[in-house]
Design a protein around this motif. Structure first.
Motif, PDB file in Angstrom:
ATOM      1  N   LEU A  38       0.826  -1.213   0.000  1.00 21.72           N
ATOM      2  CA  LEU A  38       0.000   0.000   0.000  1.00 21.72           C
ATOM      3  C   LEU A  38       0.858   1.261   0.000  1.00 21.72           C
ATOM      4  O   LEU A  38       1.966   1.276   0.531  1.00 21.72           O
ATOM      5  CB  LEU A  38      -0.899   0.019   1.233  1.00 21.72           C
ATOM      6  CG  LEU A  38      -1.894  -1.119   1.385  1.00 21.72           C
ATOM      7  CD1 LEU A  38      -2.623  -1.007   2.733  1.00 21.72           C
ATOM      8  CD2 LEU A  38      -2.908  -1.120   0.248  1.00 21.72           C
ATOM      9  N   ARG A  39       0.306   2.323  -0.549  1.00 24.88           N
ATOM     10  CA  ARG A  39       1.002   3.624  -0.528  1.00 24.88           C
ATOM     11  C   ARG A  39       0.896   4.238   0.867  1.00 24.88           C
ATOM     12  O   ARG A  39      -0.171   4.210   1.484  1.00 24.88           O
ATOM     13  CB  ARG A  39       0.336   4.576  -1.520  1.00 24.88           C
ATOM     14  CG  ARG A  39       0.511   4.217  -2.970  1.00 24.88           C
ATOM     15  CD  ARG A  39      -0.373   5.136  -3.802  1.00 24.88           C
ATOM     16  NE  ARG A  39       0.021   6.527  -3.589  1.00 24.88           N
ATOM     17  CZ  ARG A  39       0.628   7.273  -4.509  1.00 24.88           C
ATOM     18  NH1 ARG A  39       0.887   6.758  -5.706  1.00 24.88           N
ATOM     19  NH2 ARG A  39       0.955   8.514  -4.265  1.00 24.88           N
ATOM     20  N   ASP A  40       1.978   4.821   1.324  1.00 25.91           N
ATOM     21  CA  ASP A  40       1.979   5.458   2.650  1.00 25.91           C
ATOM     22  C   ASP A  40       0.933   6.568   2.749  1.00 25.91           C
ATOM     23  O   ASP A  40       0.228   6.686   3.755  1.00 25.91           O
ATOM     24  CB  ASP A  40       3.364   6.056   2.962  1.00 25.91           C
ATOM     25  CG  ASP A  40       4.360   4.969   3.315  1.00 25.91           C
ATOM     26  OD1 ASP A  40       3.961   3.790   3.394  1.00 25.91           O
ATOM     27  OD2 ASP A  40       5.551   5.302   3.501  1.00 25.91           O
ATOM     28  N   ASP A  41       0.861   7.394   1.702  1.00 26.50           N
ATOM     29  CA  ASP A  41      -0.080   8.524   1.799  1.00 26.50           C
ATOM     30  C   ASP A  41      -1.529   8.024   1.843  1.00 26.50           C
ATOM     31  O   ASP A  41      -2.380   8.610   2.504  1.00 26.50           O
ATOM     32  CB  ASP A  41       0.128   9.531   0.664  1.00 26.50           C
ATOM     33  CG  ASP A  41      -0.075   8.899  -0.706  1.00 26.50           C
ATOM     34  OD1 ASP A  41      -0.003   7.648  -0.809  1.00 26.50           O
ATOM     35  OD2 ASP A  41      -0.296   9.646  -1.680  1.00 26.50           O
ATOM     36  N   PHE A  42      -1.772   6.897   1.172  1.00 25.53           N
ATOM     37  CA  PHE A  42      -3.113   6.304   1.224  1.00 25.53           C
ATOM     38  C   PHE A  42      -3.421   5.799   2.638  1.00 25.53           C
ATOM     39  O   PHE A  42      -4.508   6.022   3.188  1.00 25.53           O
ATOM     40  CB  PHE A  42      -3.222   5.164   0.209  1.00 25.53           C
ATOM     41  CG  PHE A  42      -4.502   4.386   0.323  1.00 25.53           C
ATOM     42  CD1 PHE A  42      -5.666   4.841  -0.274  1.00 25.53           C
ATOM     43  CD2 PHE A  42      -4.556   3.206   1.062  1.00 25.53           C
ATOM     44  CE1 PHE A  42      -6.861   4.133  -0.147  1.00 25.53           C
ATOM     45  CE2 PHE A  42      -5.736   2.494   1.194  1.00 25.53           C
ATOM     46  CZ  PHE A  42      -6.890   2.962   0.589  1.00 25.53           C
ATOM     47  N   ILE A  43      -2.444   5.125   3.230  1.00 29.29           N
ATOM     48  CA  ILE A  43      -2.634   4.612   4.594  1.00 29.29           C
ATOM     49  C   ILE A  43      -2.941   5.767   5.543  1.00 29.29           C
ATOM     50  O   ILE A  43      -3.880   5.736   6.332  1.00 29.29           O
ATOM     51  CB  ILE A  43      -1.373   3.858   5.074  1.00 29.29           C
ATOM     52  CG1 ILE A  43      -1.155   2.613   4.213  1.00 29.29           C
ATOM     53  CG2 ILE A  43      -1.488   3.470   6.551  1.00 29.29           C
ATOM     54  CD1 ILE A  43       0.136   1.880   4.519  1.00 29.29           C
ATOM     55  N   TRP A  44      -2.139   6.797   5.438  1.00 32.77           N
ATOM     56  CA  TRP A  44      -2.333   7.972   6.288  1.00 32.77           C
ATOM     57  C   TRP A  44      -3.729   8.554   6.147  1.00 32.77           C
ATOM     58  O   TRP A  44      -4.438   8.772   7.120  1.00 32.77           O
ATOM     59  CB  TRP A  44      -1.368   9.073   5.859  1.00 32.77           C
ATOM     60  CG  TRP A  44      -0.267   9.362   6.803  1.00 32.77           C
ATOM     61  CD1 TRP A  44       1.008   9.611   6.445  1.00 32.77           C
ATOM     62  CD2 TRP A  44      -0.321   9.462   8.221  1.00 32.77           C
ATOM     63  NE1 TRP A  44       1.763   9.840   7.562  1.00 32.77           N
ATOM     64  CE2 TRP A  44       0.965   9.757   8.668  1.00 32.77           C
ATOM     65  CE3 TRP A  44      -1.321   9.313   9.176  1.00 32.77           C
ATOM     66  CZ2 TRP A  44       1.282   9.926  10.008  1.00 32.77           C
ATOM     67  CZ3 TRP A  44      -1.015   9.481  10.516  1.00 32.77           C
ATOM     68  CH2 TRP A  44       0.277   9.778  10.908  1.00 32.77           C
ATOM     69  N   ARG A  45      -4.062   8.822   4.909  1.00 34.35           N
ATOM     70  CA  ARG A  45      -5.325   9.512   4.631  1.00 34.35           C
ATOM     71  C   ARG A  45      -6.499   8.710   5.206  1.00 34.35           C
ATOM     72  O   ARG A  45      -7.359   9.247   5.906  1.00 34.35           O
ATOM     73  CB  ARG A  45      -5.465   9.675   3.113  1.00 34.35           C
ATOM     74  CG  ARG A  45      -6.651  10.480   2.652  1.00 34.35           C
ATOM     75  CD  ARG A  45      -6.425  11.009   1.214  1.00 34.35           C
ATOM     76  NE  ARG A  45      -5.877  10.016   0.290  1.00 34.35           N
ATOM     77  CZ  ARG A  45      -6.594   9.058  -0.284  1.00 34.35           C
ATOM     78  NH1 ARG A  45      -7.870   8.930  -0.021  1.00 34.35           N
ATOM     79  NH2 ARG A  45      -6.021   8.207  -1.122  1.00 34.35           N
TER      80      ARG A  45
ATOM     81  N   ASN B  54       4.326  11.727   5.228  1.00 36.51           N
ATOM     82  CA  ASN B  54       4.114  10.634   4.302  1.00 36.51           C
ATOM     83  C   ASN B  54       4.880   9.362   4.600  1.00 36.51           C
ATOM     84  O   ASN B  54       4.324   8.284   4.593  1.00 36.51           O
ATOM     85  CB  ASN B  54       4.452  11.086   2.885  1.00 36.51           C
ATOM     86  CG  ASN B  54       3.216  11.680   2.241  1.00 36.51           C
ATOM     87  OD1 ASN B  54       2.116  11.475   2.738  1.00 36.51           O
ATOM     88  ND2 ASN B  54       3.406  12.407   1.168  1.00 36.51           N
ATOM     89  N   ASP B  55       6.152   9.493   4.823  1.00 31.95           N
ATOM     90  CA  ASP B  55       6.967   8.289   4.965  1.00 31.95           C
ATOM     91  C   ASP B  55       6.632   7.557   6.257  1.00 31.95           C
ATOM     92  O   ASP B  55       6.451   8.151   7.300  1.00 31.95           O
ATOM     93  CB  ASP B  55       8.441   8.692   4.966  1.00 31.95           C
ATOM     94  CG  ASP B  55       8.717   9.681   6.083  1.00 31.95           C
ATOM     95  OD1 ASP B  55       7.909  10.625   6.237  1.00 31.95           O
ATOM     96  OD2 ASP B  55       9.696   9.510   6.822  1.00 31.95           O
ATOM     97  N   LEU B  56       6.529   6.253   6.165  1.00 27.67           N
ATOM     98  CA  LEU B  56       6.195   5.453   7.346  1.00 27.67           C
ATOM     99  C   LEU B  56       7.210   4.337   7.512  1.00 27.67           C
ATOM    100  O   LEU B  56       7.560   3.659   6.543  1.00 27.67           O
ATOM    101  CB  LEU B  56       4.808   4.832   7.181  1.00 27.67           C
ATOM    102  CG  LEU B  56       3.603   5.768   7.206  1.00 27.67           C
ATOM    103  CD1 LEU B  56       2.350   5.043   6.733  1.00 27.67           C
ATOM    104  CD2 LEU B  56       3.389   6.328   8.604  1.00 27.67           C
ATOM    105  N   THR B  57       7.661   4.125   8.750  1.00 31.72           N
ATOM    106  CA  THR B  57       8.495   2.946   9.018  1.00 31.72           C
ATOM    107  C   THR B  57       7.583   1.729   9.118  1.00 31.72           C
ATOM    108  O   THR B  57       6.365   1.865   9.201  1.00 31.72           O
ATOM    109  CB  THR B  57       9.242   3.096  10.364  1.00 31.72           C
ATOM    110  OG1 THR B  57       8.263   3.067  11.404  1.00 31.72           O
ATOM    111  CG2 THR B  57      10.039   4.382  10.425  1.00 31.72           C
TER     112      THR B  57
END
Ligand code: ARG
Length: 550
Positions: free
Chosen positions: A80-87, A459-462
């Motif tokens: 999954l894309r990080d920005d998608f997860i965040w949003r 955006n960036d996620l560990t």
């Protein structure tokens, strides 16, 4: 959002057919994996790996896909894309169903004039959590406490009170039924008198009714205390065997009109056995030979009443499994007689046992009373906390004890027995209520100490961060599955998994330490908040209370 549903529907839309979505055991491979190519290859007569490679570009067009790759014989792994997860993780949970139902729930079912015992624990806890789950999903529920307040025990209690006077409190009241039963055992006159009184009470004898009303008050007050101690939602209706008595005649007429009632030794029964039955299936007893209302007649009349007043889509019952046969009989008759079109379900619980595998008993060998058990667990918490050199106020101790009892009860598959061990369930480590609360308190305290510095735009996620956020996105699916499968243990296990990930995140990702730069801190506080909100929602479904400190 229900991440699993979103991802699987998006993939299926994109590819134009239905495939399975799975969570790979090794998360390094991806967040989800699909067998789409393998299914398509079969019908298209193609090589699955080749087809998977052809599908990849299509999947990469989806808004949530960071990367897609082929594995094994033709599985496709998706990251999954990080920005998608965040949003999506930052959105509040909304699991409202598109098809809300009207649901009558029957749990508790306490008995008047008898102490609540350990057997009433699960019906209360699981019933209450199921109710909360249904409401969370947007269903309309009505909870019934179908109390045992009209049978022979009433006659036995009244007979005793006529001779020895009115009890002053619940302790005194609860001793009467066992004493009077013991006497009836050896003394036939006494037994017959109790039977007579029961019949006269049911047909309106004013003196008996007065006595009944007086001790009923004591019992209702005791039920309220248990409700309060277990932090249960109030029942929408306390309406049991007596409450449905006025509807027995109508119900009987319906059974008669369908020619279902048969005389058998002076009693009225319904034959429910079919040729397909391999297990014994005795007739349902509708009326005894002494013309008393039966347990089964009360349940059938309750179905008649509920259908008439609530018109529910579903009626669900939560009792121990010794009542499985009873509910099978009742459901059969309800359907044969056309009393309701509602879906009927019964969840029968296993028992709570001691470490020896036998039914849990108090130290003196008696049946453990519910309030005593709660006290016992509270003392175990107190001992543990004191031994750890902590000082916690009484309310906090109570909340921890509540969590210990309820979480442990919810954790086990409802159908199986489990060992009730006050020492184990009060541990602050492992799959326990205190561990769940401890994690919530920890997340709360980070947020409290930080003030308002969180930011949900980074955006960036560990890995630890993304794993935790993705787990929060599984909350709505979990609640839905718990409802569909009537498996409240899913909520407890989910809460535990979430806590595990939250604690891993907490250990590996410093938040408030001086060397953490401001954007990282803001990001991690954002994650902490999302995890806390999700955990708090799960805790709420279990009816636990988060203390201020632990
Ligand atoms: N009073 C019953 C008992 O303690 C439980 C009632 C369960 N509910 C019902 N509708 N029968 O055994």
């Amino acid at each position: 959002m229900n991440l699993y549903k979103y991802v699987s529907e998006s993939i299926n839309d994109k590819l134009g057919f239905t495939a399975n979505l799975e969570t790979p055991r090794n998360r390094a491979f991806g967040d989800f994996s699909t067998n789409a190519a393998m299914v398509m290859a079969k019908s298209a007569g193609k090589n699955p790996r080749e087809l998977a490679n052809e599908i990849l570009p299509k999947l990469r067009e989806l808004d949530f896909v960071a990367d897609a790759s082929v594995a094994g014989p033709g599985f496709i792994n998706i990251k999954l894309r990080d920005d998608f997860i965040w949003r999506t993780a930052a959105e509040p949970h909304n699991a409202t169903t598109a098809t809300p139902k009207k649901i009558d729930l029957d749990y508790g079912g306490y008995n008047v004039g008898k102490a609540l015992h350990i057997g009433h624990l699960r019906t209360s806890i699981v019933g209450d959590t199921f109710n909360r789950i249904a409401r969370f999903l947007g269903h309309t529920t009505k909870s019934y406490n179908h109390i045992g307040d009209w049978g022979r025990p009433m006659g036995l209690i009244i007979a005793w009170i006529l001779e020895y006077g009115m009890p002053k409190n619940a302790d005194e009241l609860n001793k009467i039924y066992p004493a009077s039963t013991a006497r009836a055992h050896d003394d036939e006159t006494w037994l017959n008198r109790a039977k007579e009184i029961t019949a006269e009470l049911q047909s309106g004898n004013p003196q008996y009714r007065q006595i009944y009303d007086d001790f009923m008050k004591i019992s209702l007050a005791q039920m309220d205390e248990v409700l309060h101690r277990l932090n249960l939602l109030p029942f929408d209706a306390t309406m049991g065997e007596r409450g449905v008595a006025p509807y027995v005649a109508d119900t009987q007429k319906i059974l008669e009109s369908r020619n279902l009632l048969v005389e058998s030794d002076g009693a009225l029964v319904v034959n429910v056995r079919t040729d397909d039955d391999t297990a014994p299936m005795p007739p349902l007893m509708f009326r005894t030979s002494s013309d008393a209302q039966t347990y089964a007649a009360a349940d059938l009349s309750a179905i008649y009443y509920r259908t008439k007043t609530d018109n529910p889509d579903i009626i669900g019952y939560f009792t121990d499994s010794r009542q499985n046969l009873h509910f099978q009989q009742v459901f059969r008759v309800a359907k044969m007689a056309g009393l309701t079109t509602a879906e009927l379900f019964h969840t029968g619980f296993g028992a709570l046992t001691g470490p020896d595998g036998k039914p849990f008993k108090t130290r003196d060998g008696g049946v453990a009373e519910l309030l005593d058990i709660l006290d016992m667990v509270r003392d175990a918490v107190h001992t543990r906390v004191t031994a750890a050199g902590k000082q916690l106020n009484a309310e906090t101790i109570n909340n921890i004890a509540l969590a210990a009892v309820k979480f442990n009860d919810l954790l086990h598959d409802v159908r199986s027995d489990y060992v009730f061990d006050p020492t184990q369930i009060t541990s602050f480590e492992g799959r326990t209520g205190p561990y769940i609360l401890y994690t919530a308190v920890r997340l709360n305290s980070v947020l409290k100490r930080a003030g308002d510095q969180s930011d949900a735009s980074a955006n960036d996620l560990t890995d630890d961060e993304r794993n935790l956020l993705i787990e929060t996105l599984d909350f709505e699916r979990t609640v839905q599955s718990a409802f569909d499968n009537r498996a409240t243990d899913m909520i407890a296990n989910y809460a535990y998994d979430l806590c595990q990930l939250a604690n891993t995140f907490y250990h590996n990702c410093p938040i408030l330490r001086d060397d953490v730069d401001a954007p990282t801190r803001a990001k991690r506080l954002g994650i902490t908040r999302i995890a806390r909100d999700t955990l708090a929602a799960a805790i709420d479904l279990m009816g636990l209370k988060i203390p201020d400190e632990m």
